[in-house]
Design a protein around this motif. Sequence first.
Motif, short mmCIF file in Angstrom:
data_model
loop_
_atom_site.label_atom_id
_atom_site.label_comp_id
_atom_site.label_asym_id
_atom_site.label_seq_id
_atom_site.Cartn_x
_atom_site.Cartn_y
_atom_site.Cartn_z
N TRP A 84 -8.51 -5.83 -4.46
CA TRP A 84 -8.14 -5.49 -3.08
C TRP A 84 -9.37 -5.64 -2.19
N THR A 85 -9.21 -6.32 -1.07
CA THR A 85 -10.34 -6.59 -0.18
C THR A 85 -10.21 -5.92 1.18
N ALA A 86 -9.03 -5.32 1.47
CA ALA A 86 -8.80 -4.77 2.81
C ALA A 86 -9.66 -3.56 3.11
N GLY A 87 -10.09 -2.84 2.07
CA GLY A 87 -10.93 -1.66 2.29
C GLY A 87 -10.13 -0.42 2.63
N ASP A 88 -10.69 0.40 3.52
CA ASP A 88 -10.13 1.71 3.82
C ASP A 88 -9.05 1.58 4.89
N VAL A 89 -7.82 1.21 4.48
CA VAL A 89 -6.69 1.02 5.40
C VAL A 89 -5.53 1.89 4.93
N ASP A 90 -4.53 2.04 5.80
CA ASP A 90 -3.33 2.79 5.42
C ASP A 90 -2.58 2.06 4.32
N ILE A 91 -2.03 2.84 3.37
CA ILE A 91 -1.24 2.25 2.30
C ILE A 91 0.07 3.01 2.16
N GLU A 92 1.06 2.34 1.58
CA GLU A 92 2.32 2.96 1.20
C GLU A 92 2.57 2.67 -0.28
N GLY A 93 3.44 3.44 -0.90
CA GLY A 93 3.68 3.23 -2.32
C GLY A 93 4.99 3.83 -2.79
N ILE A 94 5.46 3.39 -3.97
CA ILE A 94 6.68 3.89 -4.58
C ILE A 94 6.49 3.96 -6.09
N THR A 95 7.32 4.76 -6.74
CA THR A 95 7.36 4.80 -8.20
C THR A 95 8.60 4.06 -8.68
N TYR A 96 8.41 3.22 -9.72
CA TYR A 96 9.54 2.53 -10.32
C TYR A 96 9.28 2.36 -11.81
N ASN A 97 10.20 2.87 -12.62
CA ASN A 97 10.15 2.69 -14.08
C ASN A 97 8.81 3.12 -14.67
N GLY A 98 8.30 4.26 -14.21
CA GLY A 98 7.10 4.84 -14.79
C GLY A 98 5.79 4.29 -14.27
N ALA A 99 5.84 3.33 -13.35
CA ALA A 99 4.62 2.79 -12.75
C ALA A 99 4.66 3.04 -11.25
N CYS A 100 3.49 2.98 -10.62
CA CYS A 100 3.39 3.21 -9.18
C CYS A 100 2.88 1.93 -8.52
N TYR A 101 3.61 1.47 -7.49
CA TYR A 101 3.27 0.23 -6.80
C TYR A 101 2.79 0.56 -5.38
N PHE A 102 1.80 -0.24 -4.92
CA PHE A 102 1.16 0.07 -3.64
C PHE A 102 1.07 -1.16 -2.76
N ALA A 103 1.15 -0.94 -1.43
CA ALA A 103 1.08 -2.01 -0.44
C ALA A 103 0.12 -1.61 0.67
N ASN A 104 -0.73 -2.56 1.10
CA ASN A 104 -1.65 -2.27 2.21
C ASN A 104 -1.53 -3.26 3.36
N GLY A 105 -0.59 -4.22 3.27
CA GLY A 105 -0.37 -5.16 4.35
C GLY A 105 -1.33 -6.32 4.40
N VAL A 106 -2.30 -6.35 3.48
CA VAL A 106 -3.32 -7.40 3.48
C VAL A 106 -3.40 -8.10 2.12
N ASP A 107 -3.42 -7.33 1.05
CA ASP A 107 -3.62 -7.87 -0.29
C ASP A 107 -2.30 -7.94 -1.07
N ASP A 108 -2.38 -8.56 -2.27
CA ASP A 108 -1.23 -8.55 -3.17
C ASP A 108 -0.84 -7.12 -3.49
#
Length: 405
Positions: A84-108
């Motif tokens: 992740w290269t975006a640095g200190d930005v707002d993120i959102e996330g969800i839990t699915y099938n025992g794992a947690c996924y995250f989005a920051n609008g910039v990176d994968d």
Amino acid sequence: NRIPPDALYYTENSRFIGGRWGSRKGYGAFGTAQAGGTSIRGLIPYLRFPSGVETPYVVTYYNSTFNRFLLSDATSAAIAPAGWTAGDVDIEGITYNGACYFANGVDDIGKIDNTAWSTIVDSPNARLLAPWAEKMWAVDNVAPATVQYTRTSTSLLPLNVELWTGAGSGAQLIGKGGRVESLQNLNEKLYTFKRDQIDVFTTFYTDAALPVLNIEPISKNTGAVNHRAVTIVENDIWFLAPNLEIRSLGKEANYFQDTRTEDMSYVIQRHKRDLDPDQSGAVAWYNDGIYKLALQERGSSQNNLIFTYDRDTGGWGFDQATSPQVACTVDGRSFFAVSGNSGQIYEDENGYTDNGFAMSWGGQTGLHDNGEPDMYKYARYLFVRGARSENVVITSYLLGEDFTR
């Protein structure tokens, strides 16, 4: 002689229920404070199922690093988001099938499985995520009005939910413009919110050569101000509309018919002159019958006014102790983090102090007989009940005179 709701002109750190008002509950620090950054930019619930036993965590994103806190004892583990290269930005996330996924609008899209970090190859640079129909759904900044989706996850191929290319994946444009502000999954349906539009995905038929996605409009004239002010309340979704009214989709997706949200909107509209017109940073959360909405007062740079509503009793009030920037509920407990130079998270509705400090509460009201005039108002009584050690100041103002009693 109970106080009618429209006669309680102002409350601070209190709740008003059925003609009475009293102190709200407090909050306390949870876990060890993190240092070196500015604000906690994400607060995400994470449920794991090792050996079939649910283990709840709350995950923070602070100073470009994730920290996973175990709810049972508040121990934490730091997880660096490599790649992740975006640095200190707002993120959102969800839990699915025992794992947690995250989005920051910039990176994968990022993934935490226990304490292991990875990024999802060929995924969109998502800013919103939601699971539905055994797929992962996302919205990025490149196509802000389009919802993208993965292949369909199955018991044999559970990681299809991470495949954003190939057969079964795709994208769906919502309307002709604007920006999707929120994605919410409830009762096997997926809801999309723009500021001026709400749609619902009801079914996704995938057996045919070309998949058929059924979309139904809910509103073409209003929506939600942002993602963090949209929250699930029991079997419903409540959201803050751009005109600063709290709306409810309702079980039949008819958000005009909920008397509770009409009551809340009435209270907020009475304070509208005190609120900043821009509430794009508003934050809402719900737990155990208590709905809270953190708003920004006019002239303030933070969410320094918290509207509180008791879903079961109709009680309401305003709190002014903190300025929540992010919040979440996990395993029947609610947490928030505040604006400013703080790496501390707090557990809400916890005790009757503000992180160990005594809090003041009060309100302003007229003395009414249910709001109706009476020629024979010889006396009125105001009862205050509390610990003898506490100081209570009562000031009465006589209309038409400039002195107090």
